[in-house]
Design a protein around this motif. Structure first.
Motif: not given
Length: 185
Positions: A28, A110, A164, A168
């Motif tokens: 992430s 996002l 994010v 996603a």
């Protein structure tokens, strides 16, 4: 336009705390409002890309987050190039969105939290050929009238921070007013 319709997916996220052409993939990334990707060398209020800093280090950073459509990798693979997420220095790799056709000011949601605003096109440079000889000619071309076509992704600034991750969903909110085509930033 309502941002409730899902328009695409994040397929990979990448960042690097040091200057290098490619960026390693991450589980992430965290986007910070007004700054960019936490811990990424290109994060900041003012420009961080070396060529831009050399011109004027006080100019605003319109290149906080770099996005590339994964479909570009499929396209260049037809000519024998192997490009994977993060290889061209992008922070977010997408699928299912024609990023290059978006107007300036488009908001990309996002996942559930983060929102970036599209500022323009990435200006591909010779580093792409240093990565794979001949690749630059595949990500920059000319149309019938001779106008330059840049395909190496888009740049954006972070309007709302958040985490994010791959998988996603991406929702698009188009700006009001006339369509302003993307140009290099």
């Amino acid at each position: 336009m309502d941002a409730t319709a899902v328009n695409g997916t994040v397929t990979a996220v990448s960042s690097n705390g040091v200057y290098s052409f490619t960026k390693p993939n991450r589980e992430s990334i965290t986007l910070l409002a007004g700054l960019g990707v936490e811990g990424d060398v290109h994060a900041g209020v003012t420009v961080k890309h070396r060529s831009r800093v050399a011109q004027d280090p006080t100019q605003p950073n319109l290149r906080q987050v770099h996005l590339i459509h994964e479909e570009l990798f499929d396209e260049v693979a037809e000519d024998g190039f192997r490009v994977t997420p993060g290889d061209l220095g992008e922070n977010v790799t997408t699928r299912g969105i024609d990023l290059l056709a978006l107007p300036v000011g488009t908001l990309l949601h996002l996942g559930d939290e983060a929102i970036v605003e599209v500022t323009g096109l990435r200006n591909p440079c010779v580093q792409i050929d240093n990565f794979q000889d001949g690749l630059l000619k595949r990500v920059v071309s000319r149309d019938e009238s001779g106008a330059l076509i840049r395909k190496a992704g888009i740049m954006s600034v972070v309007r709302q921070g958040g985490t994010v991750h791959p998988g996603a969903l991406i929702r698009i909110t188009l700006p009001t007013g006339p369509h302003r085509a993307l140009d290099r930033v």
